[in-house]
Design an enzyme around this catalytic site. Structure first.
Site, PDB file in Angstrom:
ATOM      1  N   CYS A  25       0.794  -1.229   0.000  1.00  0.00           N
ATOM      2  CA  CYS A  25       0.000   0.000   0.000  1.00  0.00           C
ATOM      3  C   CYS A  25       0.836   1.294   0.000  1.00  0.00           C
ATOM      4  O   CYS A  25       1.360   1.663  -1.030  1.00  0.00           O
ATOM      5  CB  CYS A  25      -0.985  -0.054   1.156  1.00  0.00           C
ATOM      6  SG  CYS A  25      -2.428   0.977   0.867  1.00  0.00           S
ATOM      7  N   HIS A  77      -3.562  -5.782   2.475  1.00  0.00           N
ATOM      8  CA  HIS A  77      -3.194  -5.936   3.883  1.00  0.00           C
ATOM      9  C   HIS A  77      -3.772  -7.270   4.332  1.00  0.00           C
ATOM     10  O   HIS A  77      -4.363  -7.998   3.556  1.00  0.00           O
ATOM     11  CB  HIS A  77      -3.823  -4.825   4.723  1.00  0.00           C
ATOM     12  CG  HIS A  77      -3.427  -3.444   4.332  1.00  0.00           C
ATOM     13  ND1 HIS A  77      -2.213  -2.898   4.642  1.00  0.00           N
ATOM     14  CD2 HIS A  77      -4.096  -2.477   3.659  1.00  0.00           C
ATOM     15  CE1 HIS A  77      -2.155  -1.645   4.195  1.00  0.00           C
ATOM     16  NE2 HIS A  77      -3.283  -1.370   3.583  1.00  0.00           N
TER      17      HIS A  77
HETATM   18  N1  GLN Z   1      -2.323   6.843   2.250  1.00  0.00           N
HETATM   19  C1  GLN Z   1      -2.429   5.996   1.123  1.00  0.00           C
HETATM   20  C2  GLN Z   1      -3.795   5.965   0.492  1.00  0.00           C
HETATM   21  O1  GLN Z   1      -4.801   6.207   1.151  1.00  0.00           O
HETATM   22  C3  GLN Z   1      -1.996   4.584   1.521  1.00  0.00           C
HETATM   23  C4  GLN Z   1      -2.989   3.908   2.429  1.00  0.00           C
HETATM   24  C5  GLN Z   1      -2.490   2.594   2.996  1.00  0.00           C
HETATM   25  O2  GLN Z   1      -1.285   2.365   3.094  1.00  0.00           O
HETATM   26  N2  GLN Z   1      -3.406   1.743   3.433  1.00  0.00           N
HETATM   27  O3  GLN Z   1      -3.913   5.691  -0.671  1.00  0.00           O
END
Ligand code: GLN
Length: 237
Positions: free
Chosen positions: A92, A188
């Site tokens: 992510c 995740h």
């Molecule tokens: N901040 C980033 C987004 O919202 C990554 C989010 C995350 O790592 N879950 O796209």
């Protein structure tokens, strides 16, 4: 045999339990008689001399903003390690920063290190829920939660296809990216806890690079891990 695992920014980039990926790899190595050596690399810390696997997790936009300066200083070194065939898994927020940049919803441009030929733009919708991705290494089950929309260059391989999930951008049904032994994904879960076959793919590649020989890993009992994957699979959101 020692296997060196580097966890990048474990404090700033660790939402939705991505530290679990480190624990899964270490445990699966131990069960097979290898000796995992864990290196936690935070802001300003040096990368170790020996590196087999590098991990990075998800983070809020604010967490990403905290690390970009430090990450930029490591760009040449990390790209060289990737080119040398090290195994890497970026989830992510770190996946986004392994591309060229992440343009946040507020218009802030967070530069990445361009290991992947991709860009990410923040949007006002959130791509959220359990997701299944079909990859060359088998099906991956995970949970996505991001507002960044990622576009791969036409030559960059996605990690998988997600006909029923949102994935990189909710449009092209691609999930993640892969180049050499570097993997990026929005999953995740943490991803490796529910997908032991993928954890083993990373381990096998790392050990093959270190030993220079093809590896057949000792099979493990994955009943619990696969039961967890089945529960996630049965709860689409
Ligand atoms: N901040 C980033 C987004 O919202 C990554 C989010 C995350 O790592 N879950 O796209």
């Amino acid at each position: 045999m020692k296997v060196h695992i580097v966890h990048l920014y474990p404090k700033e980039m660790n939402i939705y339990g991505d530290t679990g990926n480190r624990l899964v790899l270490a445990q699966r190595l131990k069960w097979r008689g290898y000796e995992p050596v864990i290196h936690l690399v935070g802001l300003g810390d040096e990368l170790p001399k020996e590196t087999d696997i590098i991990l990075g997790g998800g983070g809020q936009d604010s967490g990403q903003a905290l690390i970009i300066e430090d990450l930029a200083k490591r760009k040449t070194e990390l790209k060289a390690i990737a080119n040398d065939g090290a195994t890497m898994l970026m989830i992510c927020g770190m996946y986004q920063l392994f591309g060229h940049y992440f343009l946040t919803q507020n218009g802030q441009k967070l530069p990445g290190i361009s290991v992947f030929d991709l860009i990410t733009r923040g949007s006002n919708k959130r791509l959220i829920g359990n997701i299944i991705s079909q990859t060359p290494f088998g099906e991956l089950v995970g949970y996505e939660n991001h507002s960044g929309l990622t576009e791969l260059s036409k030559d960059l391989q996605p990690l998988g296809q997600c006909p029923n999930g949102q994935g990189n951008n909710g449009l092209d049904k691609k999930e993640g990216a892969t180049v050499q032994n570097v993997f990026g994904s929005y999953l995740h879960g943490p991803i490796l806890s529910k997908n032991p076959h993928f954890a083993d793919e990373l381990i096998r590649r790392a050990i093959e690079r270190r030993t220079g020989h093809k590896q057949q890993l000792t099979p493990l009992n994955d009943d619990l891990e696969l039961a967890a994957a089945n529960i996630a699979r049965s709860r689409p959101r």
